[in-house]
Design a protein around this motif. Structure first.
Motif, PDB file in Angstrom:
ATOM      1  N   LEU A  54       0.819  -1.210   0.000  1.00 38.51           N
ATOM      2  CA  LEU A  54       0.000   0.000   0.000  1.00 38.51           C
ATOM      3  C   LEU A  54       0.855   1.262   0.000  1.00 38.51           C
ATOM      4  CD1 LEU A  54      -2.763   1.366   0.107  1.00 38.51           C
ATOM      5  CD2 LEU A  54      -2.645   1.213   2.592  1.00 38.51           C
ATOM      6  N   ASP A  55       1.856   1.323   0.850  1.00 36.80           N
ATOM      7  CA  ASP A  55       2.714   2.512   0.902  1.00 36.80           C
ATOM      8  C   ASP A  55       3.440   2.736  -0.424  1.00 36.80           C
ATOM      9  OD1 ASP A  55       1.952   2.993   3.494  1.00 36.80           O
ATOM     10  OD2 ASP A  55       3.765   2.145   4.399  1.00 36.80           O
ATOM     11  N   LEU A  56       3.898   1.657  -1.030  1.00 42.62           N
ATOM     12  CA  LEU A  56       4.575   1.762  -2.325  1.00 42.62           C
ATOM     13  C   LEU A  56       3.610   2.238  -3.406  1.00 42.62           C
ATOM     14  CD1 LEU A  56       6.991   1.336  -4.217  1.00 42.62           C
ATOM     15  CD2 LEU A  56       6.303  -1.078  -4.376  1.00 42.62           C
ATOM     16  N   THR A  57       2.404   1.699  -3.394  1.00 43.95           N
ATOM     17  CA  THR A  57       1.396   2.091  -4.380  1.00 43.95           C
ATOM     18  C   THR A  57       1.070   3.575  -4.253  1.00 43.95           C
ATOM     19  OG1 THR A  57       0.460  -0.131  -4.336  1.00 43.95           O
ATOM     20  CG2 THR A  57      -0.928   1.614  -5.232  1.00 43.95           C
ATOM     21  N   VAL A  58       0.845   4.018  -3.030  1.00 42.73           N
ATOM     22  CA  VAL A  58       0.530   5.434  -2.795  1.00 42.73           C
ATOM     23  C   VAL A  58       1.720   6.301  -3.180  1.00 42.73           C
ATOM     24  CG1 VAL A  58      -0.005   7.149  -1.016  1.00 42.73           C
ATOM     25  CG2 VAL A  58      -1.230   4.961  -1.057  1.00 42.73           C
ATOM     26  N   ALA A  59       2.924   5.892  -2.822  1.00 42.09           N
ATOM     27  CA  ALA A  59       4.130   6.665  -3.177  1.00 42.09           C
ATOM     28  C   ALA A  59       4.272   6.782  -4.685  1.00 42.09           C
ATOM     29  CB  ALA A  59       5.373   6.015  -2.571  1.00 42.09           C
ATOM     30  N   LEU A  60       4.019   5.693  -5.395  1.00 41.41           N
ATOM     31  CA  LEU A  60       4.103   5.703  -6.853  1.00 41.41           C
ATOM     32  C   LEU A  60       3.072   6.668  -7.438  1.00 41.41           C
ATOM     33  CD1 LEU A  60       5.336   4.461  -9.431  1.00 41.41           C
ATOM     34  CD2 LEU A  60       3.604   2.668  -9.263  1.00 41.41           C
ATOM     35  N   LEU A  62       1.541   9.211  -5.942  1.00 42.97           N
ATOM     36  CA  LEU A  62       1.820  10.598  -5.571  1.00 42.97           C
ATOM     37  C   LEU A  62       3.046  11.141  -6.293  1.00 42.97           C
ATOM     38  CD1 LEU A  62       0.964  10.586  -1.767  1.00 42.97           C
ATOM     39  CD2 LEU A  62      -0.452  11.352  -3.686  1.00 42.97           C
ATOM     40  N   ASP A  63       4.016  10.285  -6.565  1.00 38.22           N
ATOM     41  CA  ASP A  63       5.181  10.719  -7.327  1.00 38.22           C
ATOM     42  C   ASP A  63       4.763  11.109  -8.744  1.00 38.22           C
ATOM     43  OD1 ASP A  63       8.219  10.917  -7.282  1.00 38.22           O
ATOM     44  OD2 ASP A  63       7.870   9.710  -9.086  1.00 38.22           O
ATOM     45  N   ILE A  64       3.897  10.329  -9.326  1.00 39.58           N
ATOM     46  CA  ILE A  64       3.411  10.648 -10.671  1.00 39.58           C
ATOM     47  C   ILE A  64       2.592  11.928 -10.648  1.00 39.58           C
ATOM     48  CG2 ILE A  64       1.882   9.883 -12.532  1.00 39.58           C
ATOM     49  CD1 ILE A  64       2.887   7.000 -11.914  1.00 39.58           C
ATOM     50  N   THR A  65       1.771  12.124  -9.632  1.00 40.82           N
ATOM     51  CA  THR A  65       0.951  13.345  -9.581  1.00 40.82           C
ATOM     52  C   THR A  65       1.800  14.597  -9.382  1.00 40.82           C
ATOM     53  OG1 THR A  65       0.492  13.196  -7.197  1.00 40.82           O
ATOM     54  CG2 THR A  65      -1.083  12.140  -8.696  1.00 40.82           C
ATOM     55  N   ALA A  66       3.014  14.425  -8.902  1.00 38.48           N
ATOM     56  CA  ALA A  66       3.901  15.580  -8.709  1.00 38.48           C
ATOM     57  C   ALA A  66       4.601  15.983 -10.007  1.00 38.48           C
ATOM     58  CB  ALA A  66       4.946  15.266  -7.639  1.00 38.48           C
ATOM     59  N   GLY A  87      -0.110  15.080 -19.519  1.00 42.22           N
ATOM     60  CA  GLY A  87      -0.640  16.058 -18.571  1.00 42.22           C
ATOM     61  C   GLY A  87      -2.065  15.743 -18.173  1.00 42.22           C
ATOM     62  N   ALA A  88      -2.879  15.332 -19.136  1.00 42.39           N
ATOM     63  CA  ALA A  88      -4.269  14.974 -18.836  1.00 42.39           C
ATOM     64  C   ALA A  88      -4.330  13.750 -17.922  1.00 42.39           C
ATOM     65  CB  ALA A  88      -5.034  14.720 -20.130  1.00 42.39           C
ATOM     66  N   ALA A  89      -3.478  12.774 -18.182  1.00 41.93           N
ATOM     67  CA  ALA A  89      -3.452  11.572 -17.350  1.00 41.93           C
ATOM     68  C   ALA A  89      -3.020  11.896 -15.923  1.00 41.93           C
ATOM     69  CB  ALA A  89      -2.524  10.530 -17.969  1.00 41.93           C
ATOM     70  N   VAL A  90      -2.006  12.741 -15.785  1.00 41.44           N
ATOM     71  CA  VAL A  90      -1.533  13.131 -14.460  1.00 41.44           C
ATOM     72  C   VAL A  90      -2.615  13.937 -13.728  1.00 41.44           C
ATOM     73  CG1 VAL A  90       0.162  14.564 -13.230  1.00 41.44           C
ATOM     74  CG2 VAL A  90       0.914  12.974 -15.012  1.00 41.44           C
ATOM     75  N   THR A  91      -3.294  14.813 -14.439  1.00 35.01           N
ATOM     76  CA  THR A  91      -4.382  15.587 -13.841  1.00 35.01           C
ATOM     77  C   THR A  91      -5.486  14.662 -13.337  1.00 35.01           C
ATOM     78  OG1 THR A  91      -3.892  17.503 -15.209  1.00 35.01           O
ATOM     79  CG2 THR A  91      -6.117  17.375 -14.285  1.00 35.01           C
ATOM     80  N   TRP A  96      -7.939  11.642  -8.500  1.00 31.34           N
ATOM     81  CA  TRP A  96      -8.187  10.416  -7.749  1.00 31.34           C
ATOM     82  C   TRP A  96      -7.382  10.347  -6.456  1.00 31.34           C
ATOM     83  CZ3 TRP A  96     -12.003   7.097  -8.543  1.00 31.34           C
ATOM     84  CH2 TRP A  96     -12.642   7.111  -9.779  1.00 31.34           C
ATOM     85  N   THR A  97      -6.259  11.018  -6.385  1.00 31.07           N
ATOM     86  CA  THR A  97      -5.396  10.940  -5.201  1.00 31.07           C
ATOM     87  C   THR A  97      -5.504  12.156  -4.293  1.00 31.07           C
ATOM     88  OG1 THR A  97      -3.527  11.874  -6.427  1.00 31.07           O
ATOM     89  CG2 THR A  97      -3.701   9.460  -6.355  1.00 31.07           C
ATOM     90  N   ALA A  98      -6.353  13.112  -4.638  1.00 29.14           N
ATOM     91  CA  ALA A  98      -6.451  14.355  -3.859  1.00 29.14           C
ATOM     92  C   ALA A  98      -6.774  14.069  -2.393  1.00 29.14           C
ATOM     93  CB  ALA A  98      -7.490  15.290  -4.469  1.00 29.14           C
ATOM     94  N   LYS A  99      -7.718  13.185  -2.140  1.00 22.66           N
ATOM     95  CA  LYS A  99      -8.100  12.886  -0.756  1.00 22.66           C
ATOM     96  C   LYS A  99      -6.934  12.253  -0.010  1.00 22.66           C
ATOM     97  CE  LYS A  99     -10.823  12.686   2.719  1.00 22.66           C
ATOM     98  NZ  LYS A  99     -11.062  13.890   3.484  1.00 22.66           N
ATOM     99  N   GLN A 100      -6.230  11.335  -0.666  1.00 25.38           N
ATOM    100  CA  GLN A 100      -5.079  10.706  -0.028  1.00 25.38           C
ATOM    101  C   GLN A 100      -4.014  11.747   0.303  1.00 25.38           C
ATOM    102  OE1 GLN A 100      -4.811   7.530   0.958  1.00 25.38           O
ATOM    103  NE2 GLN A 100      -2.816   7.926   1.828  1.00 25.38           N
TER     104      GLN A 100
END
Length: 143
Positions: A54-60, A62-66, A87-91, A96-100
């Motif tokens: 889970l931590d790895l998945t979230v890190a991956l 969030l890294d992409i969203t950055a 850019g559209a995919a990252v957006t 999807w990750t905003a709450k996290q």
């Protein structure tokens, strides 16, 4: 992931960097396959043991969203279209990750508040101890 890297080598380097502490996952990825197939393998491996990774998945995620630039894409012939799609995919992933991300920020703020509170308590104890020591010395000097 397939939209943010066009060439296989940068894609592989990115995954190797993100999974550097998880050699058991890297060993199961077939980097000779297409990026889409490797991405599917990543998703399947992470989903197969969600609790452990889970931590790895979230890190991956969030890294992409950055990511706000895509160096591997800007050198391609269709760079404008590719960067727009990435850019559209990252957006979309950001949505999807905003709450996290909010939960992580709240947790970090809470942890900082606890650390500050503990420091203040420690400072208070140190002051009280010094005060007691001075008081003891004073009482020895004064009859």
């Amino acid at each position: 992931m397939t939209l943010i890297f066009w060439n296989k080598k940068p894609f592989e380097l990115y995954l190797r960097g993100m999974f550097q502490d998880h050699s058991e996952l890297l060993a199961r990825l077939d980097f000779g396959a297409t990026k889409r197939e490797v991405s599917g393998q990543v998703v399947n491996l992470l989903r197969a043991n969600e609790a452990r990774y889970l931590d790895l998945t979230v890190a991956l995620m969030l890294d992409i969203t950055a990511m706000d630039t895509f160096p591997n894409l800007i050198s391609q012939v269709d760079a404008d279209d590719m960067v727009a799609k990435a850019g559209a995919a990252v957006t979309e992933l950001r949505r999807w990750t905003a709450k996290q991300q909010e939960v992580i920020q709240e947790h970090e703020a809470h942890a900082a508040a606890i650390t500050e509170s503990a420091k203040k308590a420690q400072d208070g104890r140190a002051f009280a101890q010094s005060h007691e020591e001075l008081k003891g010395r004073f009482l020895k000097v004064v009859p």
